[in-house]
Design a protein around this motif. Structure first.
Motif: not given
Length: 328
Positions: A208-234
């Motif tokens: 188990t990895l545990a972490f705490e959010v310390v800054r607001p997460i931009p919507e664009e970051v979450l949208r890119t994660i959800a849409q699996d929009a990163y390239t393989v190299d990224e």
């Protein structure tokens, strides 16, 4: 020491009751869940467990909440999500049944779960079924705590991202229970994408990895994660960023540098680049931990590479000539 890191020195002193239900989560992880409930969580925002299984992790967390001086059982809720049944696609064990095996007349262990968690039912809200159906796409209420032990497929992880990660706020705590699973690389590269906005508690507690959010997460970051929009190299670069933060788990037993390198191989594998996947995985065959615990993973990637090579006429020039001569 991080805010959550102050719980680590308390792990050795936690004594959980013998009545705790069977769990596929280690004793160390159960102790950490108890400590979070007892010493950290408040219940002012949503407390969510995704993948409650037979109830062991739910019990440990709920016991901590019940013994907390700040959690109010009248207003606070622990939300437990799971299929609560065995069968294809559920990744559940028959050991979740009280008898240890599935009865002949059904495949649901929900009644067993309720019996095990009876002391906590007044503040436990159970959501049984497919997460896409049991979670509310319109619920934007903040999540104080998110235990993720359900993201065994990319499809489910998209639901987790869209409907739960979007509700995290500074101060929210996240536990990724399957972080030692190379076949789930979305956990690893998404964590890499979140690094600018989170603080990792310390070494993983077993898997188990545990972490705490310390800054607001931009919507664009979450949208890119959800849409699996990163390239393989990224994705590989994001996992490398996580590797820079982790070494072994807190017991010294799991080499996360190697586990995450293996996860990179699965990024390439899922993208259909089996040659690259095996090139990343092959050097890891000499890793003692991975060779002992993930032999089937190596077989899967090597077989996919060999089959792909065969389909595309791979092999030596002599081999190709022989195949041509015999009409293959």
């Amino acid at each position: 020491m991080t805010n959550l890191g102050r719980l680590y020195p308390l792990l050795d002193d936690v004594q959980l009751p013998d009545t705790i239900p069977y769990s596929q989560v280690s004793t160390w992880e159960l102790r950490f869940l108890y400590l979070l409930g007892r010493h950290h969580l408040t219940g002012r925002d949503r407390i969510v467990e995704l993948g409650s299984g037979g109830g062991g992790s739910t019990y440990a967390l709920a016991l901590g909440l019940k013994e907390s001086p700040v959690f109010d059982e009248r207003t606070g809720k622990l939300h437990a999500y799971d299929f609560f049944r065995v069968g294809k696609g559920t990744f559940a064990s028959e050991k979740f049944f009280t008898a240890g095996t599935k009865p002949e007349d059904g495949n649901s262990f929900l009644d067993d779960f309720r019996r095990h968690l009876e002391p906590f039912l007044p503040f436990l809200e159970i959501h049984a079924g497919d997460l896409w159906q049991t979670s509310d796409p319109h619920d934007t209420s903040p999540v104080e705590f998110l235990h993720i032990d359900i993201a065994k497929t990319a499809r489910v992880f998209r639901c987790v991202t869209e409907r739960f990660l979007t509700r995290l706020r500074p101060g929210s705590v996240v536990l990724h229970q399957d972080f030692a699973g190379p076949r789930l690389p979305w956990l690893h590269h998404s964590t890499g994408a979140l690094l600018p906005y989170i603080e990792i508690a310390g070494p993983p507690i077993r898997s188990t990895l545990a972490f705490e959010v310390v800054r607001p997460i931009p919507e664009e970051v979450l949208r890119t994660i959800a849409q699996d929009a990163y390239t393989v190299d990224e994705k590989l670069d994001l996992i490398s960023a996580v590797q820079d933060r982790l070494d072994r788990d807190h017991t010294g037993g799991i080499p996360f540098t190697s586990v995450l390198e293996f996860a990179k191989a699965y990024v390439a594998h899922y993208a259909g680049d089996h040659k690259r996947a095996w090139a990343l995985a092959k050097p890891l065959t000499g890793d003692a931990y991975l060779s002992r615990t993930r032999a089937d993973h190596f077989t899967q990637l090597r077989t996919a590479y060999e089959q792909d090579r065969e389909r595309h006429g791979g092999g030596s020039k002599l081999g190709k000539l022989v195949k041509k001569a015999v009409g293959r």
